[in-house]
Scaffold this active site. Structure first.
Site, PDB file in Angstrom:
ATOM      1  N   GLY A  10       0.725  -1.186   0.125  1.00  0.00           N
ATOM      2  CA  GLY A  10      -0.091   0.083   0.193  1.00  0.00           C
ATOM      3  C   GLY A  10       0.981   1.417  -0.115  1.00  0.00           C
ATOM      4  N   ILE A  12       1.765   3.851   2.298  1.00  0.00           N
ATOM      5  CA  ILE A  12       2.671   4.288   3.312  1.00  0.00           C
ATOM      6  C   ILE A  12       3.582   2.952   3.590  1.00  0.00           C
ATOM      7  N   ASP A  31       0.430  -8.965   2.007  1.00  0.00           N
ATOM      8  CA  ASP A  31      -0.716  -7.833   1.493  1.00  0.00           C
ATOM      9  C   ASP A  31      -1.637  -8.682   0.672  1.00  0.00           C
ATOM     10  N   LYS A  84      -9.278   2.142   5.090  1.00  0.00           N
ATOM     11  CA  LYS A  84      -8.982   3.328   5.613  1.00  0.00           C
ATOM     12  C   LYS A  84      -9.858   4.498   5.144  1.00  0.00           C
ATOM     13  N   SER A 124      -3.786   6.694  13.861  1.00  0.00           N
ATOM     14  CA  SER A 124      -4.218   7.590  13.308  1.00  0.00           C
ATOM     15  C   SER A 124      -4.523   8.699  14.073  1.00  0.00           C
ATOM     16  N   ALA A 125      -4.164   9.913  13.748  1.00  0.00           N
ATOM     17  CA  ALA A 125      -4.817  11.356  14.430  1.00  0.00           C
ATOM     18  C   ALA A 125      -6.313  11.264  14.619  1.00  0.00           C
ATOM     19  N   TYR A 148     -14.419   3.848  11.200  1.00  0.00           N
ATOM     20  CA  TYR A 148     -12.851   3.527  11.012  1.00  0.00           C
ATOM     21  C   TYR A 148     -12.103   4.007  12.048  1.00  0.00           C
ATOM     22  N   LYS A 152      -9.298   1.791  14.925  1.00  0.00           N
ATOM     23  CA  LYS A 152      -8.356   2.001  15.427  1.00  0.00           C
ATOM     24  C   LYS A 152      -8.005   2.218  16.692  1.00  0.00           C
ATOM     25  N   TYR A 176      -0.526   8.900  12.880  1.00  0.00           N
ATOM     26  CA  TYR A 176      -0.128   9.645  11.831  1.00  0.00           C
ATOM     27  C   TYR A 176      -1.202  10.571  11.664  1.00  0.00           C
ATOM     28  N   ARG A 291     -18.069  19.568   4.604  1.00  0.00           N
ATOM     29  CA  ARG A 291     -17.803  18.042   4.772  1.00  0.00           C
ATOM     30  C   ARG A 291     -18.220  17.676   6.383  1.00  0.00           C
ATOM     31  N   GLY A 293     -18.229  16.104   9.498  1.00  0.00           N
ATOM     32  CA  GLY A 293     -17.419  15.199  10.222  1.00  0.00           C
ATOM     33  C   GLY A 293     -16.193  16.002  10.462  1.00  0.00           C
TER      34      GLY A 293
HETATM   35  P1  NAD Z   1      -3.234   1.708   1.636  1.00  0.00           P
HETATM   36  O1  NAD Z   1      -4.767   0.967   1.501  1.00  0.00           O
HETATM   37  O2  NAD Z   1      -2.630   2.127   0.643  1.00  0.00           O
HETATM   38  O3  NAD Z   1      -2.461   0.255   2.338  1.00  0.00           O
HETATM   39  C1  NAD Z   1      -3.049  -0.637   3.196  1.00  0.00           C
HETATM   40  C2  NAD Z   1      -2.575  -2.085   2.612  1.00  0.00           C
HETATM   41  O4  NAD Z   1      -3.100  -2.919   3.359  1.00  0.00           O
HETATM   42  C3  NAD Z   1      -3.216  -2.027   1.068  1.00  0.00           C
HETATM   43  O5  NAD Z   1      -2.090  -2.573   0.470  1.00  0.00           O
HETATM   44  C4  NAD Z   1      -4.192  -3.419   1.302  1.00  0.00           C
HETATM   45  O6  NAD Z   1      -4.108  -4.063   0.126  1.00  0.00           O
HETATM   46  C5  NAD Z   1      -3.823  -3.921   2.519  1.00  0.00           C
HETATM   47  N1  NAD Z   1      -4.591  -4.727   3.281  1.00  0.00           N
HETATM   48  C6  NAD Z   1      -5.830  -4.253   3.773  1.00  0.00           C
HETATM   49  N2  NAD Z   1      -6.590  -5.182   4.325  1.00  0.00           N
HETATM   50  C7  NAD Z   1      -5.635  -6.432   4.342  1.00  0.00           C
HETATM   51  C8  NAD Z   1      -5.944  -7.738   4.940  1.00  0.00           C
HETATM   52  N3  NAD Z   1      -6.790  -8.029   5.614  1.00  0.00           N
HETATM   53  N4  NAD Z   1      -4.795  -8.689   4.630  1.00  0.00           N
HETATM   54  C9  NAD Z   1      -3.850  -8.108   3.913  1.00  0.00           C
HETATM   55  N5  NAD Z   1      -3.420  -6.903   3.383  1.00  0.00           N
HETATM   56  C10 NAD Z   1      -4.735  -5.987   3.633  1.00  0.00           C
HETATM   57  O7  NAD Z   1      -3.443   2.386   3.157  1.00  0.00           O
HETATM   58  P2  NAD Z   1      -2.100   3.268   3.474  1.00  0.00           P
HETATM   59  O8  NAD Z   1      -2.457   4.924   3.311  1.00  0.00           O
HETATM   60  O9  NAD Z   1      -1.020   2.966   3.203  1.00  0.00           O
HETATM   61  O10 NAD Z   1      -2.408   3.327   5.111  1.00  0.00           O
HETATM   62  C11 NAD Z   1      -1.807   2.114   5.839  1.00  0.00           C
HETATM   63  C12 NAD Z   1      -2.056   2.180   7.455  1.00  0.00           C
HETATM   64  O11 NAD Z   1      -1.987   3.507   8.041  1.00  0.00           O
HETATM   65  C13 NAD Z   1      -3.700   1.972   7.349  1.00  0.00           C
HETATM   66  O12 NAD Z   1      -3.825   1.101   8.621  1.00  0.00           O
HETATM   67  C14 NAD Z   1      -4.402   3.333   7.714  1.00  0.00           C
HETATM   68  O13 NAD Z   1      -5.657   3.232   8.351  1.00  0.00           O
HETATM   69  C15 NAD Z   1      -3.265   3.887   8.302  1.00  0.00           C
HETATM   70  N6  NAD Z   1      -3.341   5.164   8.236  1.00  0.00           N
HETATM   71  C16 NAD Z   1      -3.238   5.897   7.070  1.00  0.00           C
HETATM   72  C17 NAD Z   1      -3.494   7.382   6.833  1.00  0.00           C
HETATM   73  C18 NAD Z   1      -3.336   8.083   5.612  1.00  0.00           C
HETATM   74  O14 NAD Z   1      -3.815   9.302   5.509  1.00  0.00           O
HETATM   75  N7  NAD Z   1      -3.113   7.340   4.578  1.00  0.00           N
HETATM   76  C19 NAD Z   1      -3.353   8.181   8.099  1.00  0.00           C
HETATM   77  C20 NAD Z   1      -3.535   7.565   9.442  1.00  0.00           C
HETATM   78  C21 NAD Z   1      -3.588   6.330   9.445  1.00  0.00           C
HETATM   79  C1  UD1 Z   2      -9.224  12.378   6.485  1.00  0.00           C
HETATM   80  C2  UD1 Z   2     -10.330  11.390   7.701  1.00  0.00           C
HETATM   81  C3  UD1 Z   2      -9.270  10.829   8.497  1.00  0.00           C
HETATM   82  C4  UD1 Z   2      -8.302  10.074   7.969  1.00  0.00           C
HETATM   83  C5  UD1 Z   2      -7.291  10.929   7.110  1.00  0.00           C
HETATM   84  C6  UD1 Z   2      -6.399  10.079   6.369  1.00  0.00           C
HETATM   85  C7  UD1 Z   2     -12.449  12.434   7.303  1.00  0.00           C
HETATM   86  C8  UD1 Z   2     -13.368  13.307   8.145  1.00  0.00           C
HETATM   87  N1  UD1 Z   2     -11.160  12.161   8.008  1.00  0.00           N
HETATM   88  O1  UD1 Z   2      -8.745  13.284   7.087  1.00  0.00           O
HETATM   89  O2  UD1 Z   2     -10.230  10.216   9.459  1.00  0.00           O
HETATM   90  O3  UD1 Z   2      -7.501   9.483   8.922  1.00  0.00           O
HETATM   91  O4  UD1 Z   2      -8.258  11.541   5.998  1.00  0.00           O
HETATM   92  O5  UD1 Z   2      -7.176   9.050   5.364  1.00  0.00           O
HETATM   93  O6  UD1 Z   2     -12.757  11.818   6.445  1.00  0.00           O
HETATM   94  N2  UD1 Z   2     -10.759  18.823   1.858  1.00  0.00           N
HETATM   95  C9  UD1 Z   2     -11.281  19.596   0.585  1.00  0.00           C
HETATM   96  N3  UD1 Z   2     -11.713  19.012  -0.585  1.00  0.00           N
HETATM   97  C10 UD1 Z   2     -11.480  17.739  -0.592  1.00  0.00           C
HETATM   98  C11 UD1 Z   2     -10.940  17.025   0.195  1.00  0.00           C
HETATM   99  C12 UD1 Z   2     -10.508  17.650   1.419  1.00  0.00           C
HETATM  100  O7  UD1 Z   2     -11.641  20.774   0.842  1.00  0.00           O
HETATM  101  O8  UD1 Z   2     -11.718  17.031  -1.873  1.00  0.00           O
HETATM  102  C13 UD1 Z   2     -10.297  19.523   2.988  1.00  0.00           C
HETATM  103  C14 UD1 Z   2     -10.976  18.854   4.115  1.00  0.00           C
HETATM  104  O9  UD1 Z   2     -12.260  19.503   4.667  1.00  0.00           O
HETATM  105  C15 UD1 Z   2      -9.815  19.185   5.235  1.00  0.00           C
HETATM  106  C16 UD1 Z   2      -8.489  18.875   4.392  1.00  0.00           C
HETATM  107  O10 UD1 Z   2      -8.808  19.225   3.072  1.00  0.00           O
HETATM  108  O11 UD1 Z   2     -10.024  20.389   5.762  1.00  0.00           O
HETATM  109  C17 UD1 Z   2      -7.866  17.464   4.347  1.00  0.00           C
HETATM  110  O12 UD1 Z   2      -8.723  16.754   4.215  1.00  0.00           O
HETATM  111  P1  UD1 Z   2      -8.403  15.218   3.750  1.00  0.00           P
HETATM  112  O13 UD1 Z   2      -7.338  14.882   3.090  1.00  0.00           O
HETATM  113  O14 UD1 Z   2      -9.704  14.231   3.531  1.00  0.00           O
HETATM  114  O15 UD1 Z   2      -7.854  14.775   5.316  1.00  0.00           O
HETATM  115  P2  UD1 Z   2      -8.586  14.716   6.889  1.00  0.00           P
HETATM  116  O16 UD1 Z   2     -10.081  15.186   6.648  1.00  0.00           O
HETATM  117  O17 UD1 Z   2      -7.792  15.529   7.854  1.00  0.00           O
END
Ligand code: NAD
Ligand code: UD1
Length: 339
Positions: A10, A12, A31, A84, A124-125, A148, A152, A176, A291, A293
């Site tokens: 994925g 990250i 994965d 996610k 996650s934050a 979601y 977490k 994060y 939006r 939430g």
């Molecule tokens: P992503 O979807 O790109 O990566 C997640 C990976 O897990 C994918 O490759 C998916 O195929 C795999 N996966 C999901 N369920 C599975 C399972 N049951 N068995 C095996 N593989 C599985 O997401 P990401 O953005 O890389 O996020 C990674 C982690 O970080 C997640 O747990 C997400 O909740 C957390 N996180 C992400 C963000 C963000 O903004 N990207 C923010 C905070 C926390």
């Molecule tokens: C969102 C999720 C959060 C998750 C994170 C990473 C929600 C409410 N929160 O965070 O739980 O951990 O993504 O996956 O969904 N924005 C726009 N236009 C857009 C998209 C976003 O204006 O098309 C704004 C949003 O209102 C926000 C900022 O951009 O102010 C960031 O949004 P986003 O990237 O979705 O992240 P979060 O909302 O912080």
């Protein structure tokens, strides 16, 4: 040291696998590719000039997971695998609990069985809910507003109970903030399915011409320009945070809970401006309703990450935009097409 990375294909996970390989770790990925492509693993191998061991398996499948531990001497695990999307989690909550909590329980069971007790978990934050005051400290009150976030929070609590029951575990819970950007090569990056929910991939797709304009969700927040403020952090800084956490956990058993953010808050308009200057393009936008939430402002207090694992974010917003844009221009359709 051999590290099992769940969800390593994925967004990250792939960047962290590359950083691990570059630091001399051996990497085993599990994965099921439900939200990623095998192409990301191929590209990690090219960039690192090393191979990884890959199992196309679901972390909930305990037979497969046990086999991974039998075939490899896994010394530590980084657990990224999970679903996610906040919106999706509201529509299909059971899938989220089953996948996120179910896979974690299966993994922790097998780790216990093989006496592998070093774990870094992707939190996650979002666990701070909508009440914490920014800059948010790790000791702030926790809450969750959607399935979601609750998944977490549940996993964080399971890990706390696990550590209380057996303090020989070495557990990192990394919260994060908003991971964005891509590796500087532009060969790996974020490849969301369908219409992106998150701001950065949405802006990138507007810039590359796949979407017409950015809808800014709310222009009347109590922030410096009325648009929402977040703590965007370069994905390579996040990857480095995992390595620093692993190093600290390797030294001593503990329950480490830290924010991974830069400590800086940028508004949606700040990000659009920075992206325009990184790409040299005009990004059309329109301010629409808020939006559901969303909160006005959310950024990290980073002091604990700095003092406990000696980690500080190093990339600025300009690099985040530049690297996101390079990935987008080299891969306008994500991993579907090379180049
Ligand atoms: P992503 O979807 O790109 O990566 C997640 C990976 O897990 C994918 O490759 C998916 O195929 C795999 N996966 C999901 N369920 C599975 C399972 N049951 N068995 C095996 N593989 C599985 O997401 P990401 O953005 O890389 O996020 C990674 C982690 O970080 C997640 O747990 C997400 O909740 C957390 N996180 C992400 C963000 C963000 O903004 N990207 C923010 C905070 C926390
Ligand atoms: C969102 C999720 C959060 C998750 C994170 C990473 C929600 C409410 N929160 O965070 O739980 O951990 O993504 O996956 O969904 N924005 C726009 N236009 C857009 C998209 C976003 O204006 O098309 C704004 C949003 O209102 C926000 C900022 O951009 O102010 C960031 O949004 P986003 O990237 O979705 O992240 P979060 O909302 O912080």
């Amino acid at each position: 040291m051999k590290i099992l990375v769940t969800g390593g294909a994925g967004y990250i996970g792939s960047h962290t696998c590359l950083a691990l390989l570059n630091e001399g770790y051996e990497v085993v990925i599990v994965d099921n590719l439900c939200n990623s492509s095998i192409e990301s693993i191929k590209r990690i191998e090219i960039l690192a000039n090393q191979s990884v061991i890959f199992y196309n398996a679901d972390v909930r499948d305990m037979v497969s997971l046990e086999n991974v531990f039998h075939e490899n001497s896994i010394e530590a695990v980084i657990h990224f695998a999970g679903l996610k999307s906040v919106n999706e989690s509201i529509n299909i909550p059971i899938n989220y609990y089953e996948n996120n909590v179910g896979s974690s329980i299966a993994l922790f069971n097998i780790m216990s069985k093989f006496n592998c007790k070093i774990l870094v978990f992707s939190s996650s934050a979002t666990v701070y809910g909508d009440t914490a005051m920014s800059p948010i400290k790790e000791g702030s009150q926790l809450s969750a507003n959607n399935p979601y976030g609750r998944s977490k929070l549940m996993i964080e609590e399971i890990l706390q109970d696990l550590y209380v029951s057996d303090d020989t575990w070495h557990i990192g819970r990394l919260r994060y903030f908003n991971p964005v950007g891509a590796h500087k090569s532009g060969m790996i990056g974020e490849d969301p399915n369908g219409i992106p929910n998150n701001l950065f991939p949405y802006i990138s797709q507007v810039a590359v011409g796949r979407r017409k304009k950015v809808n800014i969700f709310g222009g009347d927040y109590d922030t410096h320009d009325g648009t929402g403020v977040r703590d965007y952090i370069h994905v390579m800084d996040i990857a480095d945070g995992h390595i620093k956490a692993l190093e600290a956990l390797n030294i001593k058993s503990q329950l480490l809970t830290i924010n991974l953010g830069t400590g800086n808050g940028y508004s949606v308009l700040d990000v659009i401006k920075a992206f325009e200057s990184a790409s040299g393009l005009k990004i059309p936008y329109k301010i629409v309703g808020r939006r559901e939430g969303d909160i006005a402002s959310c950024y990290a207090d980073t002091a604990l990450a700095s003092s406990s694992i000696n980690w500080n974010a190093s990339y600025n917003l300009e690099s985040m935009c530049k690297d996101a844009w390079k990935w987008q221009t080299l891969n306008p359709n994500g991993y579907q097409k090379i180049g």
